[in-house]
Write a protein that holds these residues in place. Structure first.
Motif, PDB file in Angstrom:
ATOM      1  N   LYS B 110      -8.878  57.877  36.289  1.00 42.63           N
ATOM      2  CA  LYS B 110      -8.085  58.282  37.365  1.00 42.63           C
ATOM      3  C   LYS B 110      -8.182  57.321  38.454  1.00 42.63           C
ATOM      4  N   ASN B 111      -7.336  56.397  38.708  1.00 42.40           N
ATOM      5  CA  ASN B 111      -7.562  55.332  39.633  1.00 42.40           C
ATOM      6  C   ASN B 111      -6.254  55.067  39.984  1.00 42.40           C
ATOM      7  N   TRP B 112      -6.193  53.993  40.981  1.00 43.23           N
ATOM      8  CA  TRP B 112      -4.875  53.737  41.721  1.00 43.23           C
ATOM      9  C   TRP B 112      -3.783  53.294  40.852  1.00 43.23           C
ATOM     10  N   PHE B 113      -4.354  52.434  39.876  1.00 44.16           N
ATOM     11  CA  PHE B 113      -3.166  51.987  38.699  1.00 44.16           C
ATOM     12  C   PHE B 113      -2.553  53.310  37.937  1.00 44.16           C
ATOM     13  N   THR B 114      -3.562  54.288  37.484  1.00 43.11           N
ATOM     14  CA  THR B 114      -2.757  55.118  36.720  1.00 43.11           C
ATOM     15  C   THR B 114      -1.885  56.002  37.733  1.00 43.11           C
ATOM     16  N   ALA B 115      -2.294  56.214  39.209  1.00 43.56           N
ATOM     17  CA  ALA B 115      -1.618  56.797  39.930  1.00 43.56           C
ATOM     18  C   ALA B 115      -0.189  56.065  40.158  1.00 43.56           C
TER      19      ALA B 115
END
Lengths: 292, 311
Positions: B110-115
Protein backbone atom coordinates in the motif's frame (compact mmCIF):
# COMPACT_ATOMS: atom_id res chain seq x y z
CA UNK A 1 6.02 -35.72 1.02
CA UNK A 2 3.15 -36.73 3.23
CA UNK A 3 4.99 -39.55 4.96
CA UNK A 4 8.02 -37.36 5.46
CA UNK A 5 5.99 -34.79 7.32
CA UNK A 6 4.56 -37.42 9.59
CA UNK A 7 7.96 -38.86 10.31
CA UNK A 8 9.28 -35.46 11.23
CA UNK A 9 6.36 -34.98 13.57
CA UNK A 10 6.90 -38.35 15.16
CA UNK A 11 10.56 -37.68 15.68
CA UNK A 12 9.72 -34.33 17.16
CA UNK A 13 7.25 -35.78 19.61
CA UNK A 14 9.66 -38.56 20.54
CA UNK A 15 12.29 -35.96 21.25
CA UNK A 16 9.86 -34.00 23.33
CA UNK A 17 9.04 -37.08 25.31
CA UNK A 18 12.67 -37.88 26.01
CA UNK A 19 13.38 -34.88 28.12
CA UNK A 20 10.01 -34.01 29.51
CA UNK A 21 9.96 -34.71 33.21
CA UNK A 22 7.04 -34.95 35.60
CA UNK A 23 4.62 -32.19 36.23
CA UNK A 24 5.90 -30.97 39.58
CA UNK A 25 5.36 -27.32 39.94
CA UNK A 26 8.72 -26.00 40.90
CA UNK A 27 9.60 -22.39 40.74
CA UNK A 28 10.97 -21.51 37.34
CA UNK A 29 14.69 -21.20 37.31
CA UNK A 30 15.58 -17.89 35.77
CA UNK A 31 18.82 -19.01 34.18
CA UNK A 32 20.42 -22.22 32.98
CA UNK A 33 20.40 -23.58 29.48
CA UNK A 34 17.75 -26.28 29.84
CA UNK A 35 16.55 -25.42 33.33
CA UNK A 36 15.05 -28.82 33.97
CA UNK A 37 15.18 -28.36 37.74
CA UNK A 38 12.94 -31.37 38.26
CA UNK A 39 10.13 -29.70 36.31
CA UNK A 40 9.25 -29.93 32.64
CA UNK A 41 11.81 -29.07 30.02
CA UNK A 42 11.80 -25.70 28.35
CA UNK A 43 9.87 -25.71 25.10
CA UNK A 44 10.40 -22.08 24.17
CA UNK A 45 12.32 -19.16 25.55
CA UNK A 46 11.78 -15.50 24.78
CA UNK A 47 14.80 -13.35 25.49
CA UNK A 48 14.96 -9.59 25.31
CA UNK A 49 11.84 -9.59 23.13
CA UNK A 50 10.80 -6.18 21.86
CA UNK A 51 8.02 -5.66 19.39
CA UNK A 52 7.06 -2.54 17.45
CA UNK A 53 3.98 -1.49 15.52
CA UNK A 54 5.51 1.25 13.40
CA UNK A 55 7.01 3.61 15.96
CA UNK A 56 5.02 2.25 18.90
CA UNK A 57 6.72 -0.26 21.13
CA UNK A 58 4.17 -2.87 22.21
CA UNK A 59 6.48 -5.33 23.99
CA UNK A 60 9.38 -4.24 26.15
CA UNK A 61 12.25 -6.56 26.84
CA UNK A 62 10.31 -9.74 27.59
CA UNK A 63 12.21 -12.71 29.07
CA UNK A 64 10.15 -15.80 29.64
CA UNK A 65 10.25 -19.57 29.40
CA UNK A 66 7.44 -21.79 28.19
CA UNK A 67 7.48 -25.28 29.71
CA UNK A 68 7.07 -28.33 27.54
CA UNK A 69 3.60 -29.85 27.74
CA UNK A 70 2.37 -27.48 30.36
CA UNK A 71 -0.27 -24.81 30.10
CA UNK A 72 1.10 -21.31 30.41
CA UNK A 73 -1.40 -18.48 30.76
CA UNK A 74 -0.83 -14.83 29.89
CA UNK A 75 -2.97 -12.44 31.89
CA UNK A 76 -3.14 -8.69 32.21
CA UNK A 77 -5.42 -5.74 31.49
CA UNK A 78 -6.53 -4.85 27.94
CA UNK A 79 -3.74 -3.45 25.82
CA UNK A 80 -0.97 -4.92 27.98
CA UNK A 81 0.47 -6.78 25.00
CA UNK A 82 -0.48 -10.33 25.87
CA UNK A 83 -2.05 -11.05 22.49
CA UNK A 84 0.81 -9.27 20.76
CA UNK A 85 3.23 -11.53 22.62
CA UNK A 86 1.24 -14.65 21.71
CA UNK A 87 1.18 -13.71 18.05
CA UNK A 88 4.98 -13.44 17.97
CA UNK A 89 5.18 -17.20 18.43
CA UNK A 90 3.65 -17.97 15.05
CA UNK A 91 4.82 -14.80 13.34
CA UNK A 92 1.27 -13.57 12.79
CA UNK A 93 2.62 -10.02 12.87
CA UNK A 94 4.44 -10.66 9.62
CA UNK A 95 1.06 -10.23 7.92
CA UNK A 96 0.85 -6.62 9.11
CA UNK A 97 3.13 -4.11 7.42
CA UNK A 98 5.46 -1.92 9.48
CA UNK A 99 5.95 -4.33 12.35
CA UNK A 100 9.32 -5.27 13.77
CA UNK A 101 10.67 -7.85 16.20
CA UNK A 102 13.82 -7.58 18.29
CA UNK A 103 15.41 -10.17 20.53
CA UNK A 104 14.67 -13.85 20.12
CA UNK A 105 12.19 -16.63 20.80
CA UNK A 106 14.00 -19.94 20.77
CA UNK A 107 12.08 -23.14 20.24
CA UNK A 108 13.52 -26.33 21.74
CA UNK A 109 14.77 -28.98 21.33
CA UNK A 110 16.16 -27.78 18.02
CA UNK A 111 17.05 -24.30 19.29
CA UNK A 112 15.65 -22.41 16.32
CA UNK A 113 14.94 -18.69 16.68
CA UNK A 114 11.30 -18.30 15.68
CA UNK A 115 11.51 -14.61 14.93
CA UNK A 116 14.83 -14.61 13.10
CA UNK A 117 14.64 -13.01 9.67
CA UNK A 118 15.95 -16.09 7.89
CA UNK A 119 13.39 -18.41 9.47
CA UNK A 120 10.38 -18.78 7.20
CA UNK A 121 7.15 -17.80 9.01
CA UNK A 122 5.34 -20.56 7.12
CA UNK A 123 7.66 -23.15 8.62
CA UNK A 124 7.01 -21.66 12.07
CA UNK A 125 3.24 -21.79 11.57
CA UNK A 126 3.44 -25.39 10.45
CA UNK A 127 4.96 -26.28 13.80
CA UNK A 128 2.91 -24.00 16.05
CA UNK A 129 -0.87 -23.98 15.76
CA UNK A 130 -3.27 -21.26 16.80
CA UNK A 131 -6.86 -20.94 17.98
CA UNK A 132 -8.42 -17.50 17.75
CA UNK A 133 -10.66 -15.35 19.89
CA UNK A 134 -13.71 -15.68 17.67
CA UNK A 135 -14.35 -19.14 16.21
CA UNK A 136 -13.30 -18.81 12.57
CA UNK A 137 -14.08 -22.03 10.70
CA UNK A 138 -13.74 -21.87 6.94
CA UNK A 139 -17.06 -21.81 5.08
CA UNK A 140 -16.33 -25.36 3.97
CA UNK A 141 -17.50 -28.70 5.28
CA UNK A 142 -16.57 -29.84 8.76
CA UNK A 143 -14.34 -32.49 7.22
CA UNK A 144 -12.55 -30.03 4.93
CA UNK A 145 -11.98 -27.63 7.80
CA UNK A 146 -9.97 -30.22 9.68
CA UNK A 147 -8.35 -31.66 6.55
CA UNK A 148 -7.11 -28.29 5.33
CA UNK A 149 -3.85 -28.26 7.29
CA UNK A 150 -3.09 -31.78 6.09
CA UNK A 151 -3.77 -30.81 2.49
CA UNK A 152 -1.49 -27.79 2.77
CA UNK A 153 1.19 -30.21 3.96
CA UNK A 154 0.76 -32.18 0.76
CA UNK A 155 -1.11 -35.15 2.19
CA UNK A 156 -3.06 -36.76 -0.66
CA UNK A 157 -4.12 -40.21 0.55
CA UNK A 158 -7.85 -40.09 1.22
CA UNK A 159 -7.72 -42.91 3.77
CA UNK A 160 -4.90 -41.27 5.70
CA UNK A 161 -6.63 -37.90 5.73
CA UNK A 162 -9.86 -39.48 6.96
CA UNK A 163 -7.99 -41.21 9.73
CA UNK A 164 -6.22 -38.03 10.84
CA UNK A 165 -9.42 -35.97 10.67
CA UNK A 166 -11.25 -38.44 12.88
CA UNK A 167 -8.36 -38.49 15.33
CA UNK A 168 -8.24 -34.71 15.53
CA UNK A 169 -12.01 -34.45 16.00
CA UNK A 170 -11.83 -37.04 18.79
CA UNK A 171 -8.96 -35.18 20.44
CA UNK A 172 -10.99 -32.00 20.29
CA UNK A 173 -13.93 -33.81 21.96
CA UNK A 174 -16.33 -33.05 19.15
CA UNK A 175 -16.32 -36.31 17.18
CA UNK A 176 -19.56 -37.65 18.64
CA UNK A 177 -21.40 -34.46 17.79
CA UNK A 178 -20.27 -34.23 14.18
CA UNK A 179 -19.51 -37.78 13.04
CA UNK A 180 -22.84 -38.06 11.20
CA UNK A 181 -22.61 -34.67 9.55
CA UNK A 182 -19.02 -34.32 8.40
CA UNK A 183 -20.24 -32.90 5.09
CA UNK A 184 -22.26 -30.12 6.66
CA UNK A 185 -20.82 -26.62 6.64
CA UNK A 186 -18.56 -25.76 9.57
CA UNK A 187 -20.68 -22.64 9.96
CA UNK A 188 -23.76 -24.74 10.75
CA UNK A 189 -22.32 -25.59 14.19
CA UNK A 190 -22.94 -23.64 17.39
CA UNK A 191 -20.32 -21.21 18.64
CA UNK A 192 -18.79 -23.64 21.12
CA UNK A 193 -18.76 -26.44 18.58
CA UNK A 194 -17.16 -24.13 16.03
CA UNK A 195 -14.40 -23.33 18.49
CA UNK A 196 -13.77 -27.03 19.15
CA UNK A 197 -13.75 -27.55 15.39
CA UNK A 198 -11.07 -24.88 15.17
CA UNK A 199 -9.10 -26.69 17.89
CA UNK A 200 -9.44 -29.93 15.89
CA UNK A 201 -8.25 -28.08 12.81
CA UNK A 202 -5.17 -26.89 14.68
CA UNK A 203 -4.55 -30.33 16.23
CA UNK A 204 -4.83 -32.25 12.96
CA UNK A 205 -1.35 -31.25 11.89
CA UNK A 206 0.18 -32.40 15.15
CA UNK A 207 1.68 -29.09 16.30
CA UNK A 208 4.39 -28.91 18.94
CA UNK A 209 2.78 -25.92 20.52
CA UNK A 210 -0.73 -24.51 20.50
CA UNK A 211 -1.53 -20.83 20.95
CA UNK A 212 -4.94 -19.83 22.30
CA UNK A 213 -5.95 -16.18 21.97
CA UNK A 214 -8.81 -15.69 24.45
CA UNK A 215 -10.53 -18.79 23.04
CA UNK A 216 -13.66 -18.57 25.18
CA UNK A 217 -14.36 -14.84 25.20
CA UNK A 218 -17.13 -15.26 22.61
CA UNK A 219 -18.68 -18.35 24.23
CA UNK A 220 -21.31 -19.06 26.86
CA UNK A 221 -20.31 -20.59 30.24
CA UNK A 222 -21.14 -24.19 29.28
CA UNK A 223 -19.18 -24.04 26.04
CA UNK A 224 -16.38 -22.33 27.97
CA UNK A 225 -16.24 -25.15 30.49
CA UNK A 226 -15.90 -27.70 27.70
CA UNK A 227 -13.06 -25.79 26.07
CA UNK A 228 -11.29 -25.47 29.41
CA UNK A 229 -11.65 -29.19 30.01
CA UNK A 230 -10.21 -29.79 26.58
CA UNK A 231 -7.22 -27.52 27.17
CA UNK A 232 -6.45 -29.34 30.39
CA UNK A 233 -6.55 -32.66 28.55
CA UNK A 234 -4.38 -31.35 25.70
CA UNK A 235 -1.59 -30.72 28.16
CA UNK A 236 -0.71 -34.40 27.82
CA UNK A 237 0.50 -34.01 24.28
CA UNK A 238 1.13 -30.40 23.38
CA UNK A 239 2.58 -27.26 24.90
CA UNK A 240 -0.16 -24.69 25.41
CA UNK A 241 0.16 -20.94 25.63
CA UNK A 242 -3.12 -19.21 26.37
CA UNK A 243 -4.09 -15.57 26.58
CA UNK A 244 -7.07 -14.99 28.78
CA UNK A 245 -8.98 -12.06 30.11
CA UNK A 246 -10.50 -14.19 32.77
CA UNK A 247 -8.36 -14.74 35.85
CA UNK A 248 -10.45 -17.64 37.10
CA UNK A 249 -9.83 -19.32 33.78
CA UNK A 250 -6.09 -18.83 34.11
CA UNK A 251 -6.25 -20.25 37.63
CA UNK A 252 -8.29 -23.25 36.46
CA UNK A 253 -6.44 -24.32 33.35
CA UNK A 254 -2.85 -23.23 33.64
CA UNK A 255 0.30 -24.56 35.29
CA UNK A 256 2.22 -21.33 34.90
CA UNK A 257 0.95 -17.79 34.69
CA UNK A 258 2.58 -14.65 33.42
CA UNK A 259 1.21 -11.26 34.37
CA UNK A 260 1.84 -8.52 31.85
CA UNK A 261 1.30 -4.80 32.14
CA UNK A 262 1.96 -2.05 29.58
CA UNK A 263 4.05 -4.30 27.37
CA UNK A 264 6.23 -5.62 30.17
CA UNK A 265 6.32 -8.94 31.93
CA UNK A 266 5.68 -8.06 35.57
CA UNK A 267 5.64 -11.48 37.13
CA UNK A 268 5.90 -15.09 36.02
CA UNK A 269 5.37 -18.00 38.36
CA UNK A 270 3.68 -21.28 39.01
CA UNK A 271 -0.03 -20.49 38.75
CA UNK A 272 -0.96 -21.52 42.28
CA UNK A 273 1.75 -19.34 43.76
CA UNK A 274 1.09 -16.34 41.54
CA UNK A 275 -2.53 -16.32 42.57
CA UNK A 276 -2.08 -17.04 46.28
CA UNK A 277 1.17 -15.28 46.97
CA UNK A 278 2.06 -12.75 44.26
CA UNK A 279 5.51 -11.26 44.51
CA UNK A 280 4.70 -7.88 43.07
CA UNK A 281 2.23 -5.24 44.16
CA UNK A 282 0.91 -4.69 40.61
CA UNK A 283 0.12 -8.39 40.26
CA UNK A 284 -1.70 -8.44 43.55
CA UNK A 285 -3.72 -5.36 42.63
CA UNK A 286 -4.71 -6.91 39.32
CA UNK A 287 -5.71 -10.33 40.63
CA UNK A 288 -7.67 -8.83 43.49
CA UNK A 289 -9.57 -6.76 40.96
CA UNK A 290 -8.26 -3.35 41.86
CA UNK A 291 -7.88 -2.53 38.15
CA UNK A 292 -8.19 -4.26 34.81
CA UNK B 1 -54.97 2.74 29.19
CA UNK B 2 -57.35 5.15 30.81
CA UNK B 3 -55.75 5.10 34.24
CA UNK B 4 -52.11 4.32 33.57
CA UNK B 5 -51.57 6.57 30.57
CA UNK B 6 -52.38 9.73 32.47
CA UNK B 7 -48.73 10.13 33.42
CA UNK B 8 -47.56 13.17 31.38
CA UNK B 9 -43.96 11.88 30.98
CA UNK B 10 -45.23 8.66 29.47
CA UNK B 11 -47.55 10.61 27.19
CA UNK B 12 -44.64 12.67 25.95
CA UNK B 13 -42.61 9.53 25.22
CA UNK B 14 -45.48 8.04 23.25
CA UNK B 15 -46.00 11.21 21.24
CA UNK B 16 -42.29 11.34 20.42
CA UNK B 17 -42.13 7.71 19.33
CA UNK B 18 -45.22 8.19 17.19
CA UNK B 19 -43.69 11.17 15.45
CA UNK B 20 -40.41 9.36 14.79
CA UNK B 21 -42.16 6.28 13.47
CA UNK B 22 -44.01 8.49 11.02
CA UNK B 23 -40.71 9.03 9.17
CA UNK B 24 -40.35 5.27 8.89
CA UNK B 25 -43.75 5.04 7.26
CA UNK B 26 -43.04 7.95 4.92
CA UNK B 27 -39.78 6.39 3.77
CA UNK B 28 -41.43 3.04 3.12
CA UNK B 29 -44.01 4.75 0.90
CA UNK B 30 -41.41 6.77 -1.02
CA UNK B 31 -39.24 3.68 -1.48
CA UNK B 32 -42.13 1.62 -2.80
CA UNK B 33 -43.21 4.33 -5.23
CA UNK B 34 -39.70 4.81 -6.60
CA UNK B 35 -39.20 1.08 -7.01
CA UNK B 36 -42.55 0.61 -8.75
CA UNK B 37 -41.78 3.52 -11.09
CA UNK B 38 -38.40 2.04 -12.05
CA UNK B 39 -39.83 -1.43 -12.64
CA UNK B 40 -42.80 -0.02 -14.53
CA UNK B 41 -40.56 1.83 -16.98
CA UNK B 42 -38.61 -1.36 -17.66
CA UNK B 43 -41.77 -3.42 -18.08
CA UNK B 44 -43.38 -0.88 -20.41
CA UNK B 45 -40.23 -0.74 -22.53
CA UNK B 46 -39.98 -4.50 -22.76
CA UNK B 47 -43.70 -5.01 -23.42
CA UNK B 48 -43.68 -2.27 -26.04
CA UNK B 49 -40.80 -4.01 -27.85
CA UNK B 50 -42.53 -7.36 -27.64
CA UNK B 51 -45.89 -6.01 -28.86
CA UNK B 52 -44.31 -4.05 -31.70
CA UNK B 53 -42.04 -6.88 -32.73
CA UNK B 54 -44.60 -9.63 -32.20
CA UNK B 55 -45.33 -10.20 -35.89
CA UNK B 56 -41.64 -10.98 -36.49
CA UNK B 57 -40.81 -12.83 -33.28
CA UNK B 58 -40.62 -16.39 -34.55
CA UNK B 59 -38.12 -19.10 -35.32
CA UNK B 60 -37.52 -17.88 -38.87
CA UNK B 61 -36.46 -14.50 -37.53
CA UNK B 62 -33.75 -16.15 -35.44
CA UNK B 63 -32.53 -18.38 -38.26
CA UNK B 64 -32.46 -15.98 -41.23
CA UNK B 65 -29.79 -13.59 -42.36
CA UNK B 66 -30.39 -9.93 -42.95
CA UNK B 67 -32.28 -9.16 -46.16
CA UNK B 68 -33.35 -6.23 -48.26
CA UNK B 69 -36.96 -7.31 -47.75
CA UNK B 70 -38.12 -6.64 -44.23
CA UNK B 71 -40.34 -9.70 -44.00
CA UNK B 72 -37.44 -12.04 -44.92
CA UNK B 73 -34.83 -10.39 -42.74
CA UNK B 74 -33.59 -12.13 -39.62
CA UNK B 75 -30.94 -11.79 -36.94
CA UNK B 76 -28.99 -15.03 -37.26
CA UNK B 77 -25.64 -13.37 -37.97
CA UNK B 78 -26.28 -10.75 -35.31
CA UNK B 79 -27.12 -12.99 -32.38
CA UNK B 80 -24.37 -15.46 -33.21
CA UNK B 81 -21.93 -12.55 -33.51
CA UNK B 82 -23.06 -11.05 -30.21
CA UNK B 83 -22.85 -14.40 -28.42
CA UNK B 84 -19.33 -15.08 -29.68
CA UNK B 85 -18.18 -11.57 -28.79
CA UNK B 86 -19.57 -12.08 -25.28
CA UNK B 87 -17.65 -15.35 -24.98
CA UNK B 88 -14.40 -13.60 -25.90
CA UNK B 89 -15.18 -10.67 -23.60
CA UNK B 90 -15.96 -12.91 -20.63
CA UNK B 91 -12.93 -15.13 -21.22
CA UNK B 92 -10.62 -12.11 -21.29
CA UNK B 93 -12.21 -9.78 -18.74
CA UNK B 94 -12.74 -12.38 -16.01
CA UNK B 95 -9.19 -13.71 -15.59
CA UNK B 96 -7.49 -10.36 -16.23
CA UNK B 97 -9.89 -8.41 -14.02
CA UNK B 98 -9.82 -10.93 -11.18
CA UNK B 99 -6.05 -11.24 -11.30
CA UNK B 100 -5.61 -7.46 -11.26
CA UNK B 101 -8.02 -7.07 -8.36
CA UNK B 102 -6.47 -9.87 -6.33
CA UNK B 103 -3.01 -8.48 -6.92
CA UNK B 104 -4.05 -4.99 -5.86
CA UNK B 105 -5.89 -6.25 -2.81
CA UNK B 106 -3.73 -9.13 -1.53
CA UNK B 107 -0.24 -8.65 -2.90
CA UNK B 108 0.51 -5.04 -3.81
CA UNK B 109 2.13 -2.93 -1.09
CA UNK B 110 0.00 0.00 0.00
CA UNK B 111 1.85 3.07 -1.23
CA UNK B 112 1.29 6.16 -3.40
CA UNK B 113 1.87 4.17 -6.57
CA UNK B 114 -0.88 1.62 -5.90
CA UNK B 115 -3.10 4.46 -4.69
CA UNK B 116 -2.73 6.14 -8.11
CA UNK B 117 -3.51 2.86 -9.85
CA UNK B 118 -6.63 2.47 -7.71
CA UNK B 119 -7.90 5.94 -8.57
CA UNK B 120 -7.22 5.36 -12.25
CA UNK B 121 -9.00 2.03 -12.36
CA UNK B 122 -12.08 3.64 -10.85
CA UNK B 123 -11.87 6.54 -13.31
CA UNK B 124 -11.57 4.17 -16.27
CA UNK B 125 -15.11 2.99 -15.56
CA UNK B 126 -16.31 6.46 -16.50
CA UNK B 127 -14.44 6.81 -19.81
CA UNK B 128 -16.90 7.11 -22.75
CA UNK B 129 -17.10 3.88 -24.71
CA UNK B 130 -16.26 5.57 -28.02
CA UNK B 131 -12.79 6.27 -26.60
CA UNK B 132 -12.31 2.55 -26.07
CA UNK B 133 -13.45 2.04 -29.64
CA UNK B 134 -10.82 4.45 -30.96
CA UNK B 135 -8.13 2.87 -28.82
CA UNK B 136 -9.13 -0.57 -30.08
CA UNK B 137 -9.16 0.60 -33.69
CA UNK B 138 -5.57 1.76 -33.40
CA UNK B 139 -4.32 -1.02 -31.17
CA UNK B 140 -6.18 -4.25 -31.95
CA UNK B 141 -7.33 -3.66 -35.53
CA UNK B 142 -4.18 -2.06 -36.97
CA UNK B 143 -1.27 -2.58 -34.58
CA UNK B 144 -2.02 -6.19 -33.63
CA UNK B 145 -3.45 -6.75 -37.09
CA UNK B 146 -6.57 -8.48 -35.80
CA UNK B 147 -8.66 -6.70 -38.43
CA UNK B 148 -12.38 -6.12 -38.08
CA UNK B 149 -12.83 -9.40 -36.30
CA UNK B 150 -14.71 -11.01 -33.44
CA UNK B 151 -11.47 -11.14 -31.48
CA UNK B 152 -10.96 -7.39 -31.84
CA UNK B 153 -14.55 -6.70 -30.76
CA UNK B 154 -14.34 -9.08 -27.80
CA UNK B 155 -11.07 -7.55 -26.62
CA UNK B 156 -12.48 -4.05 -26.97
CA UNK B 157 -15.52 -4.83 -24.86
CA UNK B 158 -13.30 -6.69 -22.37
CA UNK B 159 -11.25 -3.49 -21.93
CA UNK B 160 -14.48 -1.59 -21.49
CA UNK B 161 -15.77 -3.74 -18.65
CA UNK B 162 -12.41 -4.41 -17.01
CA UNK B 163 -12.75 -1.54 -14.50
CA UNK B 164 -16.21 -2.79 -13.49
CA UNK B 165 -14.90 -6.32 -12.92
CA UNK B 166 -11.86 -5.07 -11.02
CA UNK B 167 -13.84 -2.80 -8.71
CA UNK B 168 -16.47 -5.48 -7.99
CA UNK B 169 -13.83 -8.15 -7.36
CA UNK B 170 -11.89 -5.90 -4.99
CA UNK B 171 -15.04 -5.23 -2.99
CA UNK B 172 -15.75 -8.95 -2.80
CA UNK B 173 -12.17 -9.82 -1.83
CA UNK B 174 -12.19 -7.13 0.84
CA UNK B 175 -15.40 -8.59 2.28
CA UNK B 176 -13.65 -11.86 3.21
CA UNK B 177 -13.07 -11.48 6.96
CA UNK B 178 -9.52 -11.07 8.17
CA UNK B 179 -10.18 -13.86 10.66
CA UNK B 180 -10.56 -16.37 7.81
CA UNK B 181 -7.27 -15.32 6.25
CA UNK B 182 -5.57 -15.54 9.64
CA UNK B 183 -6.99 -19.03 10.17
CA UNK B 184 -5.49 -20.20 6.90
CA UNK B 185 -2.15 -18.49 7.48
CA UNK B 186 -1.99 -19.95 10.98
CA UNK B 187 -2.19 -23.44 9.46
CA UNK B 188 0.91 -22.70 7.41
CA UNK B 189 -0.70 -21.72 4.12
CA UNK B 190 1.24 -19.53 1.72
CA UNK B 191 -0.19 -16.32 0.37
CA UNK B 192 -1.10 -18.06 -2.88
CA UNK B 193 -2.83 -20.89 -1.02
CA UNK B 194 -4.80 -18.43 1.09
CA UNK B 195 -5.86 -16.64 -2.10
CA UNK B 196 -6.65 -19.69 -4.21
CA UNK B 197 -8.23 -21.92 -1.54
CA UNK B 198 -10.08 -19.30 0.47
CA UNK B 199 -10.25 -15.68 -0.63
CA UNK B 200 -11.19 -16.33 -4.27
CA UNK B 201 -13.75 -19.10 -3.72
CA UNK B 202 -15.44 -17.13 -0.95
CA UNK B 203 -15.61 -13.98 -3.05
CA UNK B 204 -16.85 -15.73 -6.21
CA UNK B 205 -20.38 -14.43 -5.61
CA UNK B 206 -19.21 -10.83 -5.77
CA UNK B 207 -16.96 -11.54 -8.75
CA UNK B 208 -19.92 -12.97 -10.65
CA UNK B 209 -22.04 -9.97 -9.77
CA UNK B 210 -19.35 -7.78 -11.30
CA UNK B 211 -19.29 -9.97 -14.39
CA UNK B 212 -23.09 -9.73 -14.75
CA UNK B 213 -23.00 -5.94 -14.57
CA UNK B 214 -20.05 -5.80 -16.94
CA UNK B 215 -21.43 -8.19 -19.56
CA UNK B 216 -24.87 -6.58 -19.41
CA UNK B 217 -23.22 -3.33 -20.28
CA UNK B 218 -21.04 -4.87 -22.98
CA UNK B 219 -23.86 -6.70 -24.76
CA UNK B 220 -25.65 -3.45 -25.56
CA UNK B 221 -22.58 -1.38 -26.52
CA UNK B 222 -22.75 -0.12 -30.08
CA UNK B 223 -20.30 2.75 -30.42
CA UNK B 224 -17.01 0.91 -29.87
CA UNK B 225 -17.80 -1.97 -32.18
CA UNK B 226 -18.99 0.38 -34.92
CA UNK B 227 -15.69 2.22 -34.51
CA UNK B 228 -13.64 -0.91 -35.03
CA UNK B 229 -15.71 -1.63 -38.12
CA UNK B 230 -18.44 -4.13 -37.54
CA UNK B 231 -20.37 -4.85 -40.73
CA UNK B 232 -24.05 -4.14 -40.68
CA UNK B 233 -25.03 -6.52 -43.43
CA UNK B 234 -23.54 -9.99 -43.53
CA UNK B 235 -25.08 -13.15 -44.81
CA UNK B 236 -22.71 -15.74 -43.43
CA UNK B 237 -21.77 -17.17 -40.08
CA UNK B 238 -18.31 -17.22 -38.52
CA UNK B 239 -16.38 -20.49 -38.95
CA UNK B 240 -17.75 -23.17 -36.64
CA UNK B 241 -15.79 -23.59 -33.38
CA UNK B 242 -16.18 -27.38 -33.52
CA UNK B 243 -14.77 -29.29 -36.48
CA UNK B 244 -15.06 -32.85 -37.72
CA UNK B 245 -11.35 -33.62 -37.77
CA UNK B 246 -8.68 -33.49 -35.08
CA UNK B 247 -8.29 -31.47 -32.86
CA UNK B 248 -12.06 -30.88 -33.17
CA UNK B 249 -11.78 -27.32 -31.90
CA UNK B 250 -11.17 -24.41 -34.19
CA UNK B 251 -10.46 -20.81 -33.33
CA UNK B 252 -10.73 -19.52 -36.86
CA UNK B 253 -13.96 -17.76 -35.90
CA UNK B 254 -11.94 -15.33 -33.85
CA UNK B 255 -10.60 -13.77 -37.06
CA UNK B 256 -13.96 -13.62 -38.86
CA UNK B 257 -15.98 -10.53 -39.64
CA UNK B 258 -19.10 -10.08 -37.60
CA UNK B 259 -22.17 -8.06 -36.87
CA UNK B 260 -23.87 -7.66 -33.53
CA UNK B 261 -27.40 -7.18 -32.23
CA UNK B 262 -27.23 -3.45 -31.44
CA UNK B 263 -25.70 -2.76 -34.85
CA UNK B 264 -28.42 -4.71 -36.61
CA UNK B 265 -31.04 -2.79 -34.66
CA UNK B 266 -29.40 0.54 -35.42
CA UNK B 267 -29.30 -0.35 -39.08
CA UNK B 268 -32.99 -1.24 -39.19
CA UNK B 269 -34.18 1.74 -37.20
CA UNK B 270 -32.42 4.13 -39.60
CA UNK B 271 -34.22 2.75 -42.68
CA UNK B 272 -37.21 4.64 -44.11
CA UNK B 273 -39.41 1.55 -44.56
CA UNK B 274 -41.56 1.22 -41.38
CA UNK B 275 -41.61 -2.58 -41.77
CA UNK B 276 -37.97 -2.62 -40.65
CA UNK B 277 -38.94 -0.91 -37.41
CA UNK B 278 -40.94 -3.98 -36.51
CA UNK B 279 -37.76 -5.97 -37.09
CA UNK B 280 -35.82 -3.57 -34.87
CA UNK B 281 -38.37 -4.00 -32.08
CA UNK B 282 -38.21 -7.77 -32.39
CA UNK B 283 -34.40 -7.66 -32.31
CA UNK B 284 -34.56 -5.41 -29.25
CA UNK B 285 -36.83 -7.86 -27.47
CA UNK B 286 -34.45 -10.70 -28.38
CA UNK B 287 -31.44 -8.74 -27.10
CA UNK B 288 -33.21 -8.09 -23.80
CA UNK B 289 -34.07 -11.76 -23.65
CA UNK B 290 -30.42 -12.68 -24.18
CA UNK B 291 -29.38 -10.31 -21.41
CA UNK B 292 -31.94 -11.79 -19.04
CA UNK B 293 -30.81 -15.32 -19.89
CA UNK B 294 -27.16 -14.40 -19.28
CA UNK B 295 -28.04 -12.74 -15.97
CA UNK B 296 -30.16 -15.71 -15.01
CA UNK B 297 -27.25 -18.09 -15.46
CA UNK B 298 -24.94 -15.80 -13.47
CA UNK B 299 -27.46 -15.38 -10.66
CA UNK B 300 -27.91 -19.12 -10.44
CA UNK B 301 -24.12 -19.58 -10.28
CA UNK B 302 -23.84 -16.90 -7.62
CA UNK B 303 -26.57 -18.54 -5.59
CA UNK B 304 -24.69 -21.84 -5.74
CA UNK B 305 -21.46 -20.20 -4.60
CA UNK B 306 -23.08 -18.27 -1.78
CA UNK B 307 -25.28 -21.03 -0.46
CA UNK B 308 -22.67 -22.24 1.98
CA UNK B 309 -21.11 -18.94 2.87
CA UNK B 310 -22.72 -16.87 5.53
CA UNK B 311 -20.35 -14.96 7.77
Amino acid sequence: MATQTIEVNEVASAMRGSHAGGTDRLRVAVEGERAVAGGAAVKARASGLNFFYGGTQALKGLDMEIRDRQVTALIGPSGCGKSTFLRCFNRMHDLTPHTRYEGSIHLYPDDIDLIAKDVDPIEVRMRIGMVFQKPNPFPKTIFENVAYGLRVRGMRSKALIEEEVEKALRDAAIWDEVKDRLNDSGLSLSGGQQQRLCIARALATNPEMLLFDEPTSALDPIATARIEELITALRERVTVLIVTHNMQQAARVSDYTAFMYLGELIEFDVTSRLFTNPGRKATEDYITGRYG
Amino acid sequence: MATVAQDPALQAIRAGVGRRKLFDAIFVIIGLLVMIAALAVLCVLFLDLVVQGAPRLNWDFLTSYASRKAENAGILAAWVGTSLIMVVTACVAMPVGVAAAVYLEEYAPKNWFTAIIEINVTNLAGVPSIIYGLLALGLFVYKFNLGQSIAAAGLTLALLILPIVIVATREAVRAVPRAIREAAYALGATRWEVTAHHVLPYSMGGVLTGMIIGLSRAIGETAPIITIGALSFIAFLPSPPVTAEFPFLSFAWLKDAFTAMPIQMFNWVSRPDPAFRVNAAAAGATLLGMTLLMNGIAIWLRFRFRKRINW
